[in-house]
Design a protein around this motif. Structure first.
Motif, PDB file in Angstrom:
ATOM      1  N   UNK A 101      47.284  43.909  34.401  1.00  8.03           N
ATOM      2  CA  UNK A 101      47.420  42.450  34.448  1.00  8.03           C
ATOM      3  C   UNK A 101      46.407  41.863  35.421  1.00  8.03           C
ATOM      4  N   UNK A 102      46.235  42.519  36.578  1.00  7.58           N
ATOM      5  CA  UNK A 102      45.296  42.023  37.589  1.00  7.58           C
ATOM      6  C   UNK A 102      43.864  41.983  37.042  1.00  7.58           C
ATOM      7  N   UNK A 103      43.422  43.063  36.395  1.00  8.84           N
ATOM      8  CA  UNK A 103      42.054  43.111  35.857  1.00  8.84           C
ATOM      9  C   UNK A 103      41.879  42.063  34.760  1.00  8.84           C
ATOM     10  N   UNK A 104      42.908  41.868  33.948  1.00 10.04           N
ATOM     11  CA  UNK A 104      42.844  40.883  32.870  1.00 10.04           C
ATOM     12  C   UNK A 104      42.627  39.487  33.454  1.00 10.04           C
ATOM     13  N   UNK A 105      43.423  39.131  34.456  1.00 12.76           N
ATOM     14  CA  UNK A 105      43.322  37.812  35.075  1.00 12.76           C
ATOM     15  C   UNK A 105      41.983  37.650  35.794  1.00 12.76           C
ATOM     16  N   UNK A 106      41.589  38.672  36.561  1.00 12.83           N
ATOM     17  CA  UNK A 106      40.299  38.613  37.263  1.00 12.83           C
ATOM     18  C   UNK A 106      39.154  38.502  36.263  1.00 12.83           C
ATOM     19  N   UNK A 107      39.259  39.220  35.134  1.00 11.70           N
ATOM     20  CA  UNK A 107      38.219  39.185  34.115  1.00 11.70           C
ATOM     21  C   UNK A 107      38.053  37.807  33.508  1.00 11.70           C
ATOM     22  N   UNK A 108      39.168  37.146  33.221  1.00  9.50           N
ATOM     23  CA  UNK A 108      39.095  35.794  32.657  1.00  9.50           C
ATOM     24  C   UNK A 108      38.461  34.835  33.667  1.00  9.50           C
ATOM     25  N   UNK A 109      38.861  34.958  34.928  1.00  5.41           N
ATOM     26  CA  UNK A 109      38.284  34.094  35.958  1.00  5.41           C
ATOM     27  C   UNK A 109      36.791  34.338  36.119  1.00  5.41           C
ATOM     28  N   UNK A 110      36.370  35.585  35.997  1.00  8.88           N
ATOM     29  CA  UNK A 110      34.955  35.918  36.082  1.00  8.88           C
ATOM     30  C   UNK A 110      34.185  35.318  34.899  1.00  8.88           C
ATOM     31  N   UNK A 111      34.783  35.400  33.705  1.00  8.92           N
ATOM     32  CA  UNK A 111      34.146  34.806  32.515  1.00  8.92           C
ATOM     33  C   UNK A 111      33.984  33.302  32.698  1.00  8.92           C
ATOM     34  N   UNK A 112      35.022  32.659  33.253  1.00  6.25           N
ATOM     35  CA  UNK A 112      34.938  31.207  33.481  1.00  6.25           C
ATOM     36  C   UNK A 112      33.821  30.876  34.468  1.00  6.25           C
ATOM     37  N   UNK A 113      33.702  31.704  35.510  1.00  2.00           N
ATOM     38  CA  UNK A 113      32.668  31.486  36.517  1.00  2.00           C
ATOM     39  C   UNK A 113      31.275  31.667  35.918  1.00  2.00           C
TER      40      UNK A 113
END
Length: 302
Positions: A287-299
């Motif tokens: 779950x952590x990697x999924x959330x961090x990944x989405x935030x990274x994509x947004x950035x």
């Protein structure tokens, strides 16, 4: 407004007991019932009940197969499924949750348990209605700003960008997608250093903040375990969808873009092998990697 119910059980007595409980406690309206799967599927497609109570063990087609078939049809039913069974197998219960069952009621039927579980589903429906109304209001404000030449507020832009990614992954309609959006918004609202601390803590801390947010904003009570279950189910669905894209076309843009950012690619590969029948085990999610990944994509897109 009370929700509509549909009951699927091959035991006429059980159907009668459930109907009586729903009527006696004013939980909603029973609009149909069936004793087997095929007719139940046809009825549910046309009647579109909000809540389906379905027995696990049925002649011909079992309860899990009914739910899975309806989900695969992608009818946009917005139906919530409660499984009823005297089977206590962890594997069977896990499979039911994976296929889209929201809650589980044990046989023999206990009135207190039935009322409690149904009320939990009603809380979820209420939450969805509030969020939907909120989103419609924001959308109207956005259109007005566009019409008047105003700029869209950041929170709307961020929310739309998250939902766009979830849509690419094929999980925007999943029950856990709202929770994923809200958790990422919570993180984006924090200062950079505190955001990092939150991501480094137990993921349950974030779930707890979301529980508090639902209560503060909507006066909706929901527990951490339910939120975690929905989010994990949605992310598992995203993993399956991504793996299927990779199997169909290894050069697929979505597969390439998200295969190694929101998931560990080794886990995506394991899921692909599982789908192909080359492995007995699918990929695992974080779950952590999924959330961090989405935030990274947004950035990266900003």
């Amino acid at each position: 407004m009370n929700p509509s119910f549909y009951i699927v059980d091959d035991d006429k007595g059980i159907r009668k007991v459930l109907k009586n409980i729903i009527d006696q406690y004013n939980l909603g309206d029973v609009i149909g019932e069936a004793e087997e799967g095929i007719s139940a599927i046809d009825d549910i497609k046309s009647l579109r009940p909000k809540i389906v109570l379905v027995d696990l063990l049925l002649p011909g087609m079992d309860g899990i197969a009914i739910v899975s078939t309806l989900k695969d049809m992608d009818l946009n039913l917005d139906t919530n499924y409660i499984m009823i069974s005297q089977v206590n197998s962890k594997e069977m219960v896990s499979k039911a949750y994976t296929q889209g069952v929201e809650f589980y009621i044990n046989k023999p039927i206990n009135v207190v348990e039935v009322v409690s579980i149904i009320n939990k589903v009603k809380e979820k429906l209420k939450m969805q209605e509030v969020i939907h109304s909120f989103e419609k209001a924001i959308h109207s404000m956005s259109m007005l700003k566009e019409y008047t030449g105003g700029k869209e507020v950041n929170i709307l832009s961020e929310k739309d960008r998250i939902k766009k990614i979830l849509s690419h992954l094929g999980i925007l309609g999943e029950s856990g997608s709202n929770e994923i959006v809200e958790i990422i918004l919570i993180l984006l609202e924090q200062k950079q250093d505190f955001r990092g601390k939150l991501l480094n803590q137990k993921i349950s801390e974030l779930f707890g903040m979301l529980v508090q947010r639902y209560w503060d904003n909507y006066e909706i009570s929901i527990n951490v375990a339910t939120i975690e279950q929905r989010i994990r189910r949605a992310i598992n669905k995203a993993l399956k969808n991504l793996a299927n894209l990779g199997i169909e076309d290894y050069s697929n843009d979505t597969f390439i873009k998200y295969g190694n950012t929101i998931f560990d690619f080794e886990e995506v590969r394991k899921q692909m092998d599982y789908i192909r029948g080359k492995s007995n085990y699918g990929g695992k999610i974080s779950v952590r990697k999924f959330i961090e990944g989405i935030m990274m994509e947004m950035k990266n897109e900003s």
